[in-house]
Design an enzyme around this catalytic site. Structure first.
Site, PDB file in Angstrom:
ATOM      1  CD  GLU A   1      30.901  16.059   5.074  1.00 13.48           C
ATOM      2  OE1 GLU A   1      31.919  16.302   5.807  1.00 13.48           O
ATOM      3  OE2 GLU A   1      30.977  14.870   4.378  1.00 13.48           O
TER       4      GLU A   1
ATOM      5  CG  ASN B   1      -4.149  33.644  14.058  1.00  6.84           C
ATOM      6  OD1 ASN B   1      -5.065  33.445  13.461  1.00  6.84           O
ATOM      7  ND2 ASN B   1      -4.114  35.015  14.627  1.00  6.84           N
TER       8      ASN B   1
ATOM      9  CG  HIS C   1      33.206  16.006   8.689  1.00  4.71           C
ATOM     10  ND1 HIS C   1      33.497  15.536   7.547  1.00  4.71           N
ATOM     11  CD2 HIS C   1      34.324  15.169   9.709  1.00  4.71           C
ATOM     12  CE1 HIS C   1      34.730  14.702   7.649  1.00  4.71           C
ATOM     13  NE2 HIS C   1      34.877  14.820   9.074  1.00  4.71           N
TER      14      HIS C   1
END
Length: 697
Positions: A68, A430, A46
């Site tokens: 929202e 990796n 918000h």
């Protein structure tokens, strides 16, 4: 009202909120029933929406508003979180981050968010469960055909270009009558692999192997050959219709994703123009069906977030990085004058002056400590982005990984922080791709099905150590040696003499990879060599420890700061030099009769139980006033880089001192064996030796 003055503040706040959103979304994924976490996420979203709308970034505000709407249903117990909702919200965050980055680079924060908005709206309508299979396939297809480069791939190409390699984007089209498409594509991969390394393919390699593509696929490649040679290598494969090659340079690679996005957008506009008007109206009507949220959502108080921000304002302030750099430079000048005053006090032998200088030394020392602490940044600014990356990576590989972080409050100099992110990304990828076994392999080996990757940081002396530890299959010494012998890196006789640690360091050789299959994650041999070169450029080193069947640990050692360092000063005739104390093992004296001359003019000396090379700095730097060749007795400094030792011959020692590292500047550029310069108390300039370069050469 001119809002540009608030842009830097907006970017700082937006990045903070995006990081908080990512962190809390990760936490919510582990505890999907905890509504309190949803409340925190909603407040951040918000606040971000309000900031974006105020600054005029409508796409940002629009996408955040749709997020929202979903979060509002979840926090009011009208919707339960599931995998589709999590994936959609994470993709929304990715788009928000891309838009904020675009704004930071001078753009308008625009992005193609139609598909994500439609997914969010389908969740609000309750239609996502019905549409999930089709949409998931569509989203997966779009993702696999996304030719944009991620942060990891961009860094590989950028660093390869910096290293003098050629890079290219290639579009390969097979003939319409080609029967074995996968086989021809594999032959193209093999031909390019012999000329260089493949960074990414679209579609991914595993989809190409299963012939899940039409007639065309694209490849990003780096090579030490000319671009004409790799294009010719691809064109010579049977049943290849055409190969279109686009060179990638230091100039266009930074904006490459934007160029691709612009090209895609223009194609979509052309397609949209050709679509019948009635279909366009239907689409508009379907989008308009989503009811607007009541105004109370917009007026929802953000007291929690505001109070939190208010509580932090009196504890911390934001300071522009440039101001810290100016402060550091002023401190550098002060330290130079301090050393000069110390020399004058010694010469004049005045008690009053000596007392004053001693007080100045104490005060300036405290000031130096404070300024250095100001430049220190907690390493969690780098670590914070990894949980999300590990989550996405593990999901794409269908592996279960428990990612643990410790020591994130350890502090490092900002200069080091800015550079260490990419090497850690390489090492983590990796560890997950190469190190961790699949779930089935772990169960078969009697291990828990969830693997563990531990990222930890801690300080020891003037260094910070970062460890990446996994409990996977470890490194197979025999496989590494077979690959090294095959690549011509060493002979079988030499291989028998290597210790385990020396074998593991072969992984950092250029283009070295033990992966049996090339993927879009690793196995291309363009990762670990980049890691080592980047860490070495920061004055650090990396060590590997591994136990077959139990796991591997990569240990990265870095200096706390690169600005002020303790050094040994010495002379070569009339010239003065400095070498960092962290690189010195010990000093000593060697006689002319103890120096052995071997083939090629290389000189060697006995050191403890080994023989090490003797490096003549006077010869390398062509000193006109000194040569160590005719000296009966020569003073030496033993230096170390990793497991390698060398001795450097000097004329005379001056002593230890704290020096301020200054760059040589663009006029001189890079000088072999020199990392920078410093100004001494008597006003003379001393060049700072780079021990890593000397040992490598």
């Amino acid at each position: 009202m001119d809002l540009n003055q608030y842009l830097s503040m907006f970017l700082d706040e937006a990045n903070d909120h995006l990081q908080a959103l990512n962190d809390n979304m990760m936490e919510l994924e582990n505890q999907p029933e905890d509504v309190s976490i949803v409340q925190v996420i909603f407040r951040s979203a918000h606040t971000l929406k309000g900031m974006s709308a105020t600054m005029g970034f409508e796409d940002l505000a629009s996408l955040t508003h749709e997020m929202e709407n979903v979060l509002d249903l979840v926090r009011n117990h009208q919707l339960s979180m599931d995998d589709f909702i999590f994936d959609t919200l994470f993709k929304s965050l990715d788009s928000l981050e891309a838009m904020v980055e675009d704004i930071a680079n001078g753009g308008e924060g625009k992005a193609e968010i139609k598909s994500i908005v439609e997914s969010l709206q389908s969740i609000v309508k309750g239609e996502h469960n019905k549409e999930q299979p089709a949409e998931s396939q569509e989203t997966a297809a779009a993702s696999s055909h996304d030719e944009r480069l991620d942060e990891f791939q961009l860094s590989i190409i950028e660093q390869s270009i910096e290293a003098g390699m050629q890079a290219a984007y290639m579009k390969v089209t097979l003939r319409e009558d080609c029967v074995l498409k996968a086989a021809r594509a594999y032959m193209v991969f093999q031909a390019l692999g012999e000329q260089g390394e493949i960074v990414k393919s679209t579609p991914p390699a595993h989809e190409i192997e299963q012939e899940q593509f039409e007639q065309t696929f694209s490849i990003y490649a780096v090579t030490t050959q000319t671009l004409e040679e790799i294009q010719k290598a691809a064109e010579q494969v049977s049943e290849v219709d055409s190969v279109v090659l686009q060179p990638l340079t230091a100039d266009n690679i930074k904006d490459w994703n934007k160029l691709l996005q612009a090209a895609t957008a223009s194609k979509e506009e052309v397609a949209a123009a050709a679509t019948p008007a009635i279909e366009k109206k239907a689409d508009d009507a379907r989008v308009a069906e989503t009811p607007a949220k009541p105004s109370e959502t917009k007026k929802k108080p953000t007291g929690g977030a505001a109070a939190q921000g208010k509580g932090q304002q009196h504890r911390t302030i934001r300071v522009d990085i440039d101001r810290l750099d100016v402060l550091m430079n002023l401190l550098s000048e002060l330290l130079i004058d301090r050393v000069r005053l110390e020399d004058l006090a010694t010469e004049l032998k005045s008690n009053t002056l000596t007392e004053t200088v001693e007080h100045l030394v104490r005060v300036s020392g405290d000031l130096q400590s404070i300024v250095l602490k100001l430049r220190m940044v907690p390493i969690d600014t780098v670590f914070n982005r990894f949980p999300r990356m590990v989550r996405d990576l593990a999901k794409s590989l269908d592996k279960k990984v428990d990612f643990q972080i410790s020591g994130a409050d350890t502090e490092l100099d900002r200069t080091v922080i800015d550079e260490i992110g990419d090497p850690l990304v390489h090492l983590l990828r990796n560890a997950i791709d190469h190190g961790q076994e699949s779930t089935a392999e772990r169960i078969e080996a009697g291990k828990p099905e969830t693997g563990t990757v531990h990222l930890r940081a801690y300080q020891s002396g003037n260094h910070v150590f970062i460890e990446i530890e996994d409990d996977g299959k470890g490194i197979n010494r025999d496989n590494v040696l077979k690959k090294a012998i095959k690549n011509g890196m060493l002979t079988e006789d030499q291989a028998k003499l290597l210790s385990d640690e020396q074998v593991y360091m072969l992984l950092f050789g250029s283009g070295f990879s033990t992966a049996e299959q090339v993927s879009d994650i690793s196995g291309r041999g363009v990762g670990l060599d980049v890691v080592r070169s980047k860490i070495a450029s920061l004055g650090g080193e990396v060590v590997v420890k591994s136990t077959l069947g139990k796991g591997t640990t990569f240990i990265v050692q870095l200096p706390l700061t690169l600005s002020i360092l303790s050094a040994m000063l010495f002379r070569l005739g009339d010239e003065k030099y400095a070498i960092p104390l962290t690189s010195i093992v010990e000093t000593g004296l060697v006689t002319k009769k103890d120096i052995r001359n071997i083939h090629g003019g290389i000189r060697m000396i006995n050191y403890r139980d080994s023989v090490i090379p003797l490096v003549s700095l006077s010869a390398i730097f062509e000193c006109p006033s000194y040569t160590d060749v005719d000296e009966e007795e020569t003073e030496i400094i033993i230096i170390r880089k990793g497991e390698r030792l060398a001795a450097i011959a000097v004329d005379d020692f001056i002593g230890q001192n704290e020096i301020v590292l200054k760059p040589l500047g663009s006029y001189l550029g890079t000088v072999q064996g020199i990392s920078g310069a410093t100004i001494l108390g008597d006003g003379q300039v001393a060049l700072i030796i780079d021990p890593n370069t000397l040992i490598q050469s």
